[in-house]
Scaffold this motif. Structure first.
Motif, mmCIF file in Angstrom:
data_model
loop_
_atom_site.group_PDB
_atom_site.id
_atom_site.type_symbol
_atom_site.label_atom_id
_atom_site.label_comp_id
_atom_site.label_asym_id
_atom_site.label_seq_id
_atom_site.Cartn_x
_atom_site.Cartn_y
_atom_site.Cartn_z
ATOM 1 N N TRP A 52 3.412 -8.349 31.787
ATOM 2 C CA TRP A 52 3.504 -8.954 33.113
ATOM 3 C C TRP A 52 3.835 -7.855 34.119
ATOM 4 O O TRP A 52 4.746 -7.045 33.880
ATOM 5 C CB TRP A 52 4.586 -10.027 33.155
ATOM 6 N N TYR A 53 3.096 -7.857 35.198
ATOM 7 C CA TYR A 53 3.357 -6.980 36.331
ATOM 8 C C TYR A 53 3.577 -7.862 37.555
ATOM 9 O O TYR A 53 3.241 -9.042 37.556
ATOM 10 C CB TYR A 53 2.160 -6.055 36.590
ATOM 11 N N ARG A 54 4.109 -7.264 38.596
ATOM 12 C CA ARG A 54 4.234 -7.998 39.843
ATOM 13 C C ARG A 54 4.003 -7.065 41.029
ATOM 14 O O ARG A 54 4.189 -5.848 40.922
ATOM 15 C CB ARG A 54 5.598 -8.669 39.964
ATOM 16 N N GLN A 55 3.592 -7.662 42.112
ATOM 17 C CA GLN A 55 3.379 -6.903 43.332
ATOM 18 C C GLN A 55 3.890 -7.715 44.510
ATOM 19 O O GLN A 55 3.398 -8.815 44.771
ATOM 20 C CB GLN A 55 1.915 -6.550 43.531
ATOM 21 N N ALA A 56 4.879 -7.160 45.171
ATOM 22 C CA ALA A 56 5.447 -7.782 46.362
ATOM 23 C C ALA A 56 4.724 -7.241 47.590
ATOM 24 O O ALA A 56 4.153 -6.144 47.554
ATOM 25 C CB ALA A 56 6.935 -7.487 46.439
ATOM 26 N N PRO A 57 4.760 -7.977 48.692
ATOM 27 C CA PRO A 57 4.089 -7.514 49.911
ATOM 28 C C PRO A 57 4.572 -6.134 50.331
ATOM 29 O O PRO A 57 5.785 -5.881 50.405
ATOM 30 C CB PRO A 57 4.480 -8.574 50.945
ATOM 31 N N GLY A 58 3.628 -5.236 50.560
ATOM 32 C CA GLY A 58 3.970 -3.905 51.007
ATOM 33 C C GLY A 58 4.502 -2.971 49.935
ATOM 34 O O GLY A 58 4.911 -1.845 50.243
ATOM 35 N N LYS A 59 4.498 -3.429 48.697
ATOM 36 C CA LYS A 59 5.021 -2.602 47.607
ATOM 37 C C LYS A 59 3.950 -2.376 46.552
ATOM 38 O O LYS A 59 2.968 -3.098 46.471
ATOM 39 C CB LYS A 59 6.251 -3.258 46.978
ATOM 40 N N GLU A 60 4.171 -1.354 45.738
ATOM 41 C CA GLU A 60 3.246 -1.071 44.654
ATOM 42 C C GLU A 60 3.462 -2.053 43.504
ATOM 43 O O GLU A 60 4.542 -2.613 43.338
ATOM 44 C CB GLU A 60 3.457 0.366 44.157
ATOM 45 N N GLU B 200 14.353 -11.086 45.937
ATOM 46 C CA GLU B 200 13.697 -9.821 45.608
ATOM 47 C C GLU B 200 12.659 -9.978 44.491
ATOM 48 O O GLU B 200 11.859 -9.068 44.254
ATOM 49 C CB GLU B 200 14.726 -8.773 45.201
ATOM 50 N N ASP B 201 12.683 -11.094 43.815
ATOM 51 C CA ASP B 201 11.687 -11.357 42.764
ATOM 52 C C ASP B 201 10.411 -11.977 43.324
ATOM 53 O O ASP B 201 9.445 -12.187 42.580
ATOM 54 C CB ASP B 201 12.268 -12.284 41.706
ATOM 55 N N THR B 202 10.401 -12.264 44.602
ATOM 56 C CA THR B 202 9.205 -12.832 45.219
ATOM 57 C C THR B 202 8.045 -11.848 45.136
ATOM 58 O O THR B 202 8.163 -10.689 45.560
ATOM 59 C CB THR B 202 9.474 -13.178 46.687
ATOM 60 N N ALA B 203 6.952 -12.300 44.564
ATOM 61 C CA ALA B 203 5.790 -11.430 44.358
ATOM 62 C C ALA B 203 4.658 -12.241 43.739
ATOM 63 O O ALA B 203 4.852 -13.394 43.333
ATOM 64 C CB ALA B 203 6.151 -10.264 43.430
ATOM 65 N N ILE B 204 3.516 -11.608 43.657
ATOM 66 C CA ILE B 204 2.439 -12.142 42.826
ATOM 67 C C ILE B 204 2.621 -11.540 41.438
ATOM 68 O O ILE B 204 2.757 -10.317 41.302
ATOM 69 C CB ILE B 204 1.059 -11.800 43.390
ATOM 70 N N TYR B 205 2.620 -12.388 40.439
ATOM 71 C CA TYR B 205 2.812 -11.948 39.062
ATOM 72 C C TYR B 205 1.470 -11.974 38.337
ATOM 73 O O TYR B 205 0.767 -12.985 38.350
ATOM 74 C CB TYR B 205 3.822 -12.849 38.365
ATOM 75 N N PHE B 206 1.175 -10.852 37.699
ATOM 76 C CA PHE B 206 -0.091 -10.681 36.992
ATOM 77 C C PHE B 206 0.146 -10.512 35.505
ATOM 78 O O PHE B 206 1.084 -9.828 35.088
ATOM 79 C CB PHE B 206 -0.825 -9.434 37.509
ATOM 80 N N CYS B 207 -0.740 -11.076 34.747
ATOM 81 C CA CYS B 207 -0.757 -10.870 33.305
ATOM 82 C C CYS B 207 -1.784 -9.785 32.990
ATOM 83 O O CYS B 207 -2.852 -9.733 33.611
ATOM 84 C CB CYS B 207 -1.141 -12.180 32.618
#
Length: 113
Positions: free
Chosen positions: A36-44, A87-94
């Motif tokens: 699982w990865y995640r990407q928050a707005p404006g972040k890598e 701070e955990d708000t993000a799109i989570y990718f598998c």
């Protein structure tokens, strides 16, 4: 080819929990690394958790002790997320494969009161 579909995202209050699911289909005959990865707005994009084919796990520093990755087959992996914070708000990718060869479309997790 491998296709991945994430589910379980949504809006949760700080301190709450969510469980994400990732279902793989296609060429998934053997157990492989899933993550699982995640990407928050404006972040890598960052690694959240990884589970290896032998069952070992690896977690990002920011989620250690709060998140748990698991799997029940070569096709399904889960991410149990507890004690969520904004701070955990993000799109989570598998991701699937030792080099994250395949990716899902992502599921939005929003932590807000």
């Amino acid at each position: 080819q491998v296709q991945l579909v994430e589910s379980g995202g949504g809006l949760v209050q700080p301190g709450g929990s969510l469980r994400l699911s990732c279902a793989a289909s296609g060429n998934t005959f053997n157990i492989n690394t899933m993550a699982w990865y995640r990407q928050a707005p404006g972040k890598e994009r960052e690694l959240v958790a990884r589970i290896y084919s032998y069952g070992g796990t690896l977690y990002g520093d920011s989620v250690k002790g709060r998140f748990t990755i698991s799997r029940d087959s070569a096709k399904n992996t889960y991410l149990q997320m507890n004690s969520l914070s904004p701070e955990d708000t993000a799109i989570y990718f598998c991701a699937y494969g030792s080099l994250a060869d395949y990716w899902g479309q992502g599921t939005q997790v929003t932590v807000s009161s």
